[in-house]
Design an enzyme around this catalytic site. Sequence first.
Site, PDB file in Angstrom:
ATOM      1  CD  GLU A 101      -6.048   5.171  -0.695  1.00 32.63           C
ATOM      2  OE1 GLU A 101      -7.132   5.326  -1.280  1.00 32.63           O
ATOM      3  OE2 GLU A 101      -5.946   5.048   0.535  1.00 32.63           O
TER       4      GLU A 101
ATOM      5  CE1 TYR B  43      -3.746   2.504   0.947  1.00 41.60           C
ATOM      6  CE2 TYR B  43      -1.969   3.524   2.211  1.00 41.60           C
ATOM      7  CZ  TYR B  43      -3.224   3.591   1.647  1.00 41.60           C
ATOM      8  OH  TYR B  43      -3.970   4.731   1.766  1.00 41.60           O
TER       9      TYR B  43
END
Length: 421
Positions: free
Chosen positions: A231, A143
């Site tokens: 993101e 992530y």
Amino acid sequence: MRGLVNKLVSRSLSVAGQWQQQQLRRLNIHEYQGAELMSKYGINVPKGVAVSSLDEVKEAVKTTFPNQNEVVVKSQILAGGRGLGTFLNGFKGGVHIVKTDQVEDTAGKMLGQILVTKQTGPQGKVVSKVYLCERLSLVNEMYFAITLDRNTAGPLIIACSKGGTSIEDLAEKYPDMIIKVPIDVFKGITDEDAAKVVDGLAPKVADRTDSIEQVKKLYKLFCESDCTLLEINPLAETSSNQLVAADAKLNFDDNAAFRQKQKFSLRDPSQEDPREVAAAKADLNYIGLDGEIGCMVNGAGLAMATMDIIKLHGGTPANFLDVGGNASEGQVVEAFKILTSDEKVKAILVNIFGGIMKCDVIASGIVNAAKNVALKVPVVVRLEGTNVEQGKRILKESGMTLITAEDLDDAAEKAVKAASK
Ligand code: GDP
Ligand code: MN
């Protein structure tokens, strides 16, 4: 108040949303558009093509993926959690890896259909395009995000060695796995910063030097594009030892629209909350929420306080709305229309502290709006400040049935009571 702001802003965002307390207005673009932008910056992305009809699907499979066994078919909506989502037609999963001869069939179940994920709300979002991507063999999912942090008043990189579809649960259970690297916005990202991020990602096979370069490119894109959020989930590793941005969400600061014209031309109103689209047209500061009390307030601080007091009295706000210091009567009419057209709204609370904003302007706006819309719910009004007497007279002479309140507490209490009837 802080808790409520967090809730407001993170309602449709994931992990990085918690760092985005100020981000009330933004541009969100589709995955395929973000991939194109990233690839211009030299960031590794899977090869892909976005299509909107079955004919285009057929053509794309032939021309873009002639020698591949499998293709990833990805629904394009402006919300995350697609992998675990479900279509209203019963079809499960907004992201599928399928054999090349199955692509048409799968795309056919997605195109024109409504996909519901944990970020869309129960009404879901329509899939007008699917993004066909090369199937990569991913050996690891991580992530990565960059956002703006209030504490350091600058960009913050967030990284986690584990990513994929369950990052939210992971972040809640193991917050220590998430590392944060603040970047000095004046100095820019240093090699040390980028290395720290890569250490946090802890790639298993990807080349360290290449990975550091990828992080620096991502930061460059973030700054030059006036992003408020970048993101990537998953930031994946392929068996060919590369980092690949397999799914990215990019948000851009509305205040930069004047110098990011190309990006802002990508706005897709079909994916936005229709209440927010209408509010943006009228230049109102509005955020749609799920509660039952429609709020019309002047000043962001008073709007937040009003929402808090509604909560305190056991109600939930249907929206945040700051009509601003110098709203015109026309804007007030639009605001009132948005509140009354919201089917969830069971009562409206007007809370105006007239300073620069004059109470009579608000009152005239409400009266004019009420003439145009069928007012089916009770309206609680609390007016105070500049031209309050005129405002009250306008409301009284209109013949509208209004519930008047003495102060903020009284107003909230009455609104909650009115909504529960
Ligand atoms: P999201 O659910 O909206 O975040 O959609 P994603 O694009 O992140 O897709 C969900 C999951 O599909 C990812 O976490 C991956 O596990 C998987 N996925 C996506 N693209 C690929 C790919 O090219 N190869 C493989 N093996 N898995 C993929
Ligand atoms: Mn994802």
